[in-house]
Design a protein around this motif. Structure first.
Motif, short mmCIF file in Angstrom:
data_model
loop_
_atom_site.label_atom_id
_atom_site.label_comp_id
_atom_site.label_asym_id
_atom_site.label_seq_id
_atom_site.Cartn_x
_atom_site.Cartn_y
_atom_site.Cartn_z
N PHE A 95 54.16 67.13 39.55
CA PHE A 95 55.52 67.62 38.67
C PHE A 95 56.02 68.96 38.95
CE2 PHE A 95 55.99 68.86 33.51
CZ PHE A 95 57.26 67.95 33.94
N LYS A 229 59.96 78.71 32.74
CA LYS A 229 60.81 78.43 31.70
C LYS A 229 61.63 76.57 31.14
CE LYS A 229 63.72 79.11 27.99
NZ LYS A 229 63.45 79.71 27.00
N ARG A 230 61.78 76.60 31.82
CA ARG A 230 61.85 74.45 31.86
C ARG A 230 60.72 74.51 31.96
NH1 ARG A 230 63.84 71.49 36.44
NH2 ARG A 230 62.07 71.69 38.22
N SER B 60 60.21 74.72 23.69
CA SER B 60 61.02 73.79 24.93
C SER B 60 59.81 72.68 25.86
CB SER B 60 61.11 75.05 26.41
OG SER B 60 62.29 76.28 25.57
N ILE B 85 67.72 72.92 23.19
CA ILE B 85 67.49 71.68 24.65
C ILE B 85 69.01 72.07 25.40
CG2 ILE B 85 66.49 70.45 23.12
CD1 ILE B 85 68.70 68.53 22.98
N GLU B 89 67.29 76.31 27.16
CA GLU B 89 66.13 75.91 28.01
C GLU B 89 65.93 75.50 29.19
OE1 GLU B 89 64.65 71.96 24.67
OE2 GLU B 89 64.49 74.27 23.61
N CYS B 90 67.29 76.31 29.65
CA CYS B 90 66.63 75.80 31.27
C CYS B 90 66.61 74.57 32.14
CB CYS B 90 65.81 77.91 31.63
SG CYS B 90 66.25 77.92 33.18
N ALA B 91 67.73 74.16 30.80
CA ALA B 91 66.83 72.57 31.92
C ALA B 91 65.83 72.01 31.91
CB ALA B 91 67.76 72.27 33.76
N ALA B 92 65.44 72.51 30.09
CA ALA B 92 63.48 71.92 30.52
C ALA B 92 63.58 70.66 30.53
CB ALA B 92 63.30 72.65 29.21
N GLU B 94 65.83 68.08 30.90
CA GLU B 94 66.06 66.90 32.66
C GLU B 94 64.41 67.35 33.14
OE1 GLU B 94 67.94 69.54 31.15
OE2 GLU B 94 70.26 68.36 30.75
N PHE B 95 64.15 68.54 33.22
CA PHE B 95 62.44 68.78 34.28
C PHE B 95 61.54 67.68 33.60
CE2 PHE B 95 58.64 70.87 34.33
CZ PHE B 95 58.66 70.94 35.82
N PHE B 96 61.40 67.73 32.25
CA PHE B 96 60.35 66.98 31.24
C PHE B 96 60.40 65.20 31.54
CE2 PHE B 96 58.99 70.68 29.55
CZ PHE B 96 57.56 70.78 29.41
N GLY D 99 66.55 67.07 38.91
CA GLY D 99 67.19 67.31 37.14
C GLY D 99 68.01 68.59 36.98
N LYS D 101 71.90 70.06 35.78
CA LYS D 101 72.42 70.04 34.38
C LYS D 101 74.07 70.07 35.02
CE LYS D 101 71.39 71.82 30.52
NZ LYS D 101 71.02 70.38 29.71
N VAL D 129 66.86 84.03 31.60
CA VAL D 129 66.20 83.11 32.14
C VAL D 129 66.46 81.78 30.66
CG1 VAL D 129 64.36 83.83 29.79
CG2 VAL D 129 63.70 83.15 32.86
N HIS D 130 66.86 82.04 29.99
CA HIS D 130 66.92 80.64 28.79
C HIS D 130 68.02 79.91 29.57
CE1 HIS D 130 64.44 82.81 26.23
NE2 HIS D 130 65.06 84.06 26.34
N ARG D 131 69.04 80.41 30.59
CA ARG D 131 70.04 79.31 30.55
C ARG D 131 70.21 78.65 31.92
NH1 ARG D 131 74.11 81.34 26.32
NH2 ARG D 131 72.56 81.39 24.70
N PRO D 132 70.31 77.79 32.24
CA PRO D 132 70.67 76.94 33.46
C PRO D 132 71.66 77.28 33.99
CG PRO D 132 71.13 74.63 31.75
CD PRO D 132 71.34 76.87 30.94
#
Lengths: 345, 345, 345, 345
Positions: A95, A229-230, B60, B85, B89-92, B94-96, D99, D101, D129-132
């Motif tokens: 993952f 982070k993500r 996140s 979101i 969340e740094c594209a979380a 999309e990751f999950f 993933g 964006k 770090v929070h941002r894509p």
């Protein structure tokens, strides 16, 4: 008499106290606070070099994120066939990495067989477009079966990985238990042997839920923080996960806690032998004992309140393999009680 | 005078105390313990129905895992263009979710515009193979801009989602702040409006690092636990994240803490108006104030030790938009001090 | 004397002719055309039931997409350790599935050992959150080593999978070569044995680049088309991939082409034995021969222009394992020339 | 009178003939053959520099793989809100990149508005770090609405991307239609403007199913081939996709085909104006016309056998926007017939 897992233990008082110590009003969020800075510095001190440290909330996250930093999504991860990353993390490395492939390898006592590693590396040559590409070697120290690789054993495996152009990850969920009694410094047990990144566990050994990912070459961390982070593993109130490690490392608490666990395991193993159950399946190098016990003995122990894990493999010769794990919190009466049941049979 | 974020606050004493309360020797790992069971039961009580609750370590993670349970990897997630979101969340998600697509929507004050949602849903029709497929609607309550959707506003959005066959997620990182003063019960503010899954935050409001994902139809949770595990968000010492929520919900602590934060925000907003800085950009429905201040005022405040976030948009008419966030821990002297600086100018 | 791979062959004239036949002006795009409908109907006829058929451009896509339809991202795929999906597709199944884990299994001649499968299934029990969850069994027919499972062998493996609640995928990149001489109908060789989805190859056997994914229970295809689209395997001019299969299936062309390949392999194997090189390493059930040849023989063959693949394992007793593959296009003089070199030594 | 899409057209005779030309016995597989080498060399010739070229089977694959080579899994892709990669590929870029964006941007006629791009880039700053994180700019040439960016327009957008440290992707599914009449060489229309990677389409313009991904700095291709392989887009019989491009580029066939399509579009647009339906919604720079027609006109056209796409937006003032696409195969009688219906009303 709970020998189910060191995961079942509570939190060390020193670590619990640390929370109160750092809970004074506002602090910068997301790891930009002083506690986090101190904990990271303590890690560099411990390893006698500048390291890049990231705190996450579980061992699966530590391993998965560490490996994702090392391995491309089409890469291989060479690991023992019983490694936690392969068997017990619900495909977390796949993952986090976006699809990397774990190549499971055999080896006695949870240690990778060097010959098997060599053949496996050869099977996936670099540059051949059809083949998953060389990713990383992952070793578990202490291993899933409570054994500890010797420096020489690790050197041999790591040399093979490096010859194949691969970095080395160490799953150190029980790194403390592996260090205790080894006579090695943390540096000697890790980067001086060629380990590039360490999942350094605190949770099983008195933490509440904090694991450190330690890159010995800080630049190898690359884009770790964005992946962290993500995955939801950058914590706003970062001082609390960090405080766990600050307390854990302070005055050698981590080694003190692990020494206790290992000693109790040693007492238990000795007691089993004295009671006539022979040597455990593998050397008791840390805080885990694997031993095959007759069914009636297991029943008697359970009846008396002992808790432990029956290993999910078929019984042989009327005996079932069981796992006994001690922790920083295992009390001597628990050991004594267990051994008394054995003697009484 | 720290108004940077409620994330910068510490942990409420009641929650810290809960750790000691549950730290007695061994307990079943991975959420099979009594504390976790009690905390899950408390959640069902709170929402007046049987819910499925999972504790994770960050917002996140809560959002990403909740959405991954609802949306296929080629699905859409309709959200406000300033939603956490999407932006923070740094594209979380999309990751999950394995690649789902957030469709950012406009709307005043951080609330999705219903007309924009309707058009966007029409743009991605179900069954057309070329188009990302209808996934979920995600609303943030309280919103990124400190506003709170009225029930009627939510009903309109949710009706559009349901007409499109989509479930509804609520990002409730500040659910407590949204509930306080709304006159609604938690049930009325969530599933009775059609919300299917709630990311229920504790961290920003006195927790250490614990967020709950609450499925109002337990069977909608589906394979949540496996996704949670492979993301490293199933915790071995599960009683501690659970204990945070047990304490948080007990005797209405969560509402008491949020009431304090909201009241302080109200005082600050009133003071700003009295001081001649007019109404904030958006109604102060919760614990966040957005206001455009002249540069010299900002400088004076910073000089006096005030901390806050300058919003990353270009200044207009010599004024810069700033965000002021209060928390359960904001003390009245901080508000007073801030307002005094304003008066002194 | 090119025995490198059936992939090196060209396109059968009947298939090339089919392109011209369907190239008349405009046609509905993306598989909504008449040719695609006819090719899908032909597939249902061939398998004597209503099947759901999707045409993709490569075997890796067929396998990856088929498995992604069956297996969750945290699922297991049980396969032979030499299976194409494990070794030769650059981690494609992991990519298409979003992180599923292939569990490599031993077994002589490229066929999965039933005992090993049974143990492996037991290792990953359903419902245990730590473990990757039961996903699918994937069998390769004909196998990577040119052997063909007997119906009884497949029944045993499939029964184990079904007992574990898992569907069954068959990698039939060389399905034609497996069918020829088996005395089985396509139905008997697939769904009547319990196979749920088949990657049905045409490319290696006279196609240009077209493989069919055939779901024997159409509803098991689920959201296949969306996964196919987002992987770039839904083709605008869908009539051309479909036309390849229409021609391939018409008047038994696929079996005629494979018969030729298999017969040439048989002749080559017989010739090798006659020339004193003994039996191949595994039975020549299809169109591949694996035989260990002395270095000087290899050199002589290469000198005379023979092309083939040296298998990437260490030589033993002065002999190197090589693979010889015949195709629908292998001419008898190529076989004769090869055997003559052997005789001349 | 089929104006549905250029995708509905067949294959140009020259391209079909190329298959037969290269279908002579065995050839090296997976692109190591002479035809592939020649086609790659032709691409370098065309662009007047050494480029790295990869042939894939669809535009979605070309775009997704190109973007995955440029953008990290937590990266942004700035694109028009109507771009094919955002709206029409079932989230393929998200899939291929793991993933990333897409940030959808407004702009008249399918061209990105420079001001909107500037604001959007500012919204996702590098290192936060929070941002894509900044990923890539993707421009579509010709655009989804049949317009063609001028060099100046592209320069402005590309300058913003480069200032943000981002590479530039061009979706050239209709690159041929954009080049024709622009007075620019392929080099001037791509890398000389700052484009780093081009999805160069052949399929819509006479190909069967072949698209080229062209990296103007070969080293930027990085690990493209491994991503291509694991997506099932490395083809064993690689000479056939390559042959399509060899024929396509030979003697300017690609421009000849596109010229025809563009001219027919021009004739159609002129006829619409003459017939009193005014100017199309956007300039007809390539082979697509968007025009709002009254319902009764649409009905009359459909009755007479005209086929075209009603754009999925609500009608305005009794008129529905429709799209008319011409192709290399559009015959003059089709245009004449269409215009005659209009005149007859």
């Amino acid at each position: 008499m709970d020998f189910t897992s060191d995961n079942a233990s509570g939190v060390a008082p020193e670590i619990l106290a640390a929370f109160a110590d750092v809970n004074h009003g506002a602090a910068a969020a997301y790891g930009d606070d002083e506690v986090s800075a101190r904990a990271r510095a303590a890690m560099s001190d411990l390893f006698e070099r500048e390291v890049a440290t990231f705190f996450v909330a579980s061992g699966s996250a530590a391993n998965g994120l560490a490996l994702a930093a090392l391995v491309p999504p089409y890469g291989t991860i060479f690991a023992h066939e019983e490694a936690h990353i392969h068997v017990d993390e619900c495909a977390a490395p796949e993952f986090f990495s976006g699809g990397a492939k774990i190549i499971p390898l055999p080896g006695a006592g949870g240690k990778i067989d060097a010959g098997a590693l060599e053949l496996a590396i050869r099977k996936f040559p670099r540059g051949v477009v059809h083949r998953p590409q060389p990713g990383a070697l992952s070793v578990t120290q202490a291993s899933e079966f409570g054994t500890v690789y010797t420096p020489k054993e690790l050197e041999e495996l790591i040399a093979l990985a490096k010859a194949g152009g691969m970095p080395v990850h160490m799953d150190g969920a029980r790194f403390a238990n592996a260090i205790v009694g080894s006579g090695l410094t943390p540096a000697e047990a890790s980067w001086k042997l060629g380990v590039d990144v360490l999942s350094f566990g605190a949770t099983k050994n008195g933490g509440m839920g904090s694991e450190a990912v330690v890159f010995f070459e800080p630049e190898m961390a690359g884009d770790f923080q964005f992946r962290q982070k993500r995955a939801g593993h950058v914590f706003s109130k970062g001082r609390f996960p960090a405080a766990q490690f600050e307390a854990y490392l302070k005055d050698g608490l981590w080694l003190k806690l692990a020494s206790h666990a290992n000693e109790q395991a040693r007492r238990l193993a000795d007691g089993l032998k004295t009671a006539g159950y022979g040597d455990p399946s593998w050397p008791v190098d840390a805080n885990e004992i694997f031993v095959a016990l007759p069914f009636d003995v297991i029943d008697a122990l359970v009846k008396k309140g002992a808790q432990f894990h029956k290993w999910p493999i078929p019984p042989e010769n009327g005996r079932q393999l069981v796992r006994l794990v001690t922790s920083f919190q295992t009390r001597s009466p628990e050991i004594d009680g267990f051994l008394e049941v054995l003697k009484s049979l």
